[in-house]
Design a protein around this motif. Structure first.
Motif, short mmCIF file in Angstrom:
data_model
loop_
_atom_site.label_atom_id
_atom_site.label_comp_id
_atom_site.label_asym_id
_atom_site.label_seq_id
_atom_site.Cartn_x
_atom_site.Cartn_y
_atom_site.Cartn_z
N HIS A 107 -8.34 0.35 -12.94
CA HIS A 107 -6.96 0.75 -13.23
C HIS A 107 -6.04 -0.48 -13.24
CE1 HIS A 107 -7.58 0.72 -8.90
NE2 HIS A 107 -6.30 0.48 -8.75
N LEU A 108 -6.36 -1.49 -12.40
CA LEU A 108 -5.54 -2.71 -12.39
C LEU A 108 -5.70 -3.47 -13.70
CD1 LEU A 108 -6.04 -4.18 -8.79
CD2 LEU A 108 -3.99 -3.10 -9.73
N GLU B 185 -1.00 -4.79 -15.55
CA GLU B 185 0.04 -5.16 -14.57
C GLU B 185 -0.24 -6.52 -13.92
OE1 GLU B 185 2.92 -3.64 -13.49
OE2 GLU B 185 2.73 -2.18 -15.11
N SER C 34 -7.00 -6.28 -3.64
CA SER C 34 -7.08 -4.86 -3.97
C SER C 34 -7.49 -4.04 -2.75
CB SER C 34 -8.11 -4.63 -5.08
OG SER C 34 -8.42 -3.27 -5.18
N ARG D 81 -16.93 7.03 -10.52
CA ARG D 81 -15.75 7.38 -11.30
C ARG D 81 -16.08 8.52 -12.26
NH1 ARG D 81 -13.21 5.08 -7.90
NH2 ARG D 81 -11.92 3.22 -8.14
N SER E 202 0.85 -1.19 0.00
CA SER E 202 0.00 0.00 0.00
C SER E 202 0.89 1.24 0.00
CB SER E 202 -0.90 -0.03 1.23
OG SER E 202 -0.63 1.03 2.09
N ARG E 203 0.37 2.31 -0.64
CA ARG E 203 1.18 3.53 -0.71
C ARG E 203 0.95 4.42 0.50
NH1 ARG E 203 1.54 5.60 -6.96
NH2 ARG E 203 2.50 3.71 -7.75
N GLY F 25 -2.94 -1.06 -3.99
CA GLY F 25 -3.90 -0.09 -4.49
C GLY F 25 -3.55 0.18 -5.94
N ARG F 26 -2.60 1.07 -6.13
CA ARG F 26 -2.09 1.38 -7.47
C ARG F 26 -0.63 0.99 -7.52
NH1 ARG F 26 -5.17 4.61 -10.69
NH2 ARG F 26 -7.16 5.11 -9.71
N ASN G 12 -8.85 -1.27 -3.08
CA ASN G 12 -9.96 -0.43 -3.56
C ASN G 12 -11.12 -1.31 -4.02
OD1 ASN G 12 -7.20 1.02 -4.85
ND2 ASN G 12 -8.50 2.26 -3.54
N SER H 48 -4.12 -1.37 -16.73
CA SER H 48 -2.66 -1.23 -16.75
C SER H 48 -1.99 -2.49 -17.29
CB SER H 48 -2.14 -0.97 -15.34
OG SER H 48 -2.30 -2.15 -14.55
#
Ligand code: NAP
Length: 309
Positions: free
Chosen positions: A71-72, A77, A64, A224, A8-9, A46-47, A66, A75
């Motif tokens: 976004h996941l 990723e 996640s 969103r 987590s950021r 998260g991101r 969120n 991306s």
């Protein structure tokens, strides 16, 4: 000992300490693993920074931080074989309900309007409606939408919900499909958006939908920015079709300083705080997901990549 990487950021150490309390038999850490490290079946993100997920050896499950995970998916990723569990917890749902109901009730009882009158020392009672005389349409009847809709029902509003599978919320009318969308929003005094952002739901709040609302309606967006055609929203506000919009989310975040929404007199905006992730409730949910996974049970809130949510 199974390993959990908390990426987590926000405050990863705090979250890691909560995980250690919940799952004392697991090793929980916050620094990206090095090449050759022991497998790490779980990552909490998260991101994620580009390449982070790919760098984790032996990953089995992405948890996640969120509720929204577009976004996941966008991306690329997260490799296709890795399951993603999105966050569904009562902290998120309670937070979103507070925010939505707060805006709805303040608008319903003209509180911002009277605040303006107060500044002018003007005593000017307005015609006041009862909740039962107002129609609320909630787009999305999932973890967040169903709870918010339930509150509207309890307050006495005529409540409608629109979902993909025509989900039922006690006391509300359910709608699905494109025709159902027009029927759900027709004549609504308050429109609430709590949809996930997918290929199907992008731009769903457009001139068609806004034009079908009752004159002078309120639009509340807690989902969103990509759901809304901003030009159509501003046109509806300027033309009087909408009296007000409460916006927590935007196509570009932070909202650029020159965006007209900042200074629009009929817009109340907040910086994506409607339902922030609360570490304590989120970790309790994610720890339970890990326990279920290790018992071989079916996981709730698994992302369906085909549907995009
Ligand atoms: P959820 O449980 O997955 O619910 C999504 C709802 O939308 C479901 O009822 C689903 O229908 C419906 N839906 C999906 N695609 C649809 C379509 N094409 N047509 C009609 N209905 C459709 O999601 P959630 O946990 O309630 O979260 C909703 C969103 O809120 C998140 O994706 C995120 O973007 C946003 N959010 C914002 C904040 C914030 O702080 N602003 C915080 C958390 C979440 P079914 O019931 O038939 O599946």
């Amino acid at each position: 000992m199974k390993r959990i990487f908390v990426a987590s950021r926000g405050d990863p150490e705090h979250m890691a300490s909560l995980f250690r309390t919940q799952l004392p038999e697991h090793e929980v850490f916050t620094q990206a693993p090095q090449r050759g490290d022991a497998p790490v079946p779980y990552i909490v993100v998260g991101r994620p920074a580009p390449g982070l997920i790919a760098s984790v050896p032996g990953l089995e499950l992405v948890l996640s931080l969120n509720a929204g995970i577009e976004h996941l998916l966008a991306s690329g990723e997260v490799p296709d074989h890795l399951p993603i569990v999105r966050l569904v917890d009562d902290g998120l749902a309670d937070g979103m309900s507070d925010w939505v109901l707060g805006h709805a009730l303040a608008w319903h009882r003209n509180l911002a309007f009277y605040k303006d009158l107060q500044a002018k020392r003007e005593w000017s009672p307005q015609p006041e409606k009862l909740a039962r005389e107002r129609i609320v349409a909630v787009l999305g009847a999932g973890a967040l939408g169903a709870q918010a809709a339930g509150h509207f029902v309890r307050f006495g509003f005529q409540t409608r919900v629109w979902s993909r599978s025509c989900r039922q919320v006690e006391g509300a009318k359910s709608f699905a499909g494109r025709d159902g969308l027009q029927a759900a929003v027709a004549g609504a005094d308050i429109l609430v958006n709590l949809l996930p952002l997918t290929a199907e739901t992008a731009n769903v709040v457009n001139a068609n939908v806004l034009g079908a609302l009752a004159p002078g309606a309120l639009f509340i967006n807690g989902a969103r920015g990509g759901h809304v055609v901003d030009g159509d929203l501003i046109a509806a506000l300027d033309g009087g079709g909408l009296s007000s919009a409460a916006l927590d989310v935007f196509r570009t975040e932070p909202l650029p300083a020159d965006d007209p929404l900042w200074s629009h007199p009929r817009v109340l905006l907040s910086p994506h705080v409607a339902a922030p992730t609360h570490a304590r409730t989120a970790v309790a949910e994610m720890a339970e997901t890990i326990r279920r996974y290790e018992r071989g049970e079916k996981l709730p809130h698994l992302v369906d990549r085909a549907l995009g949510y």
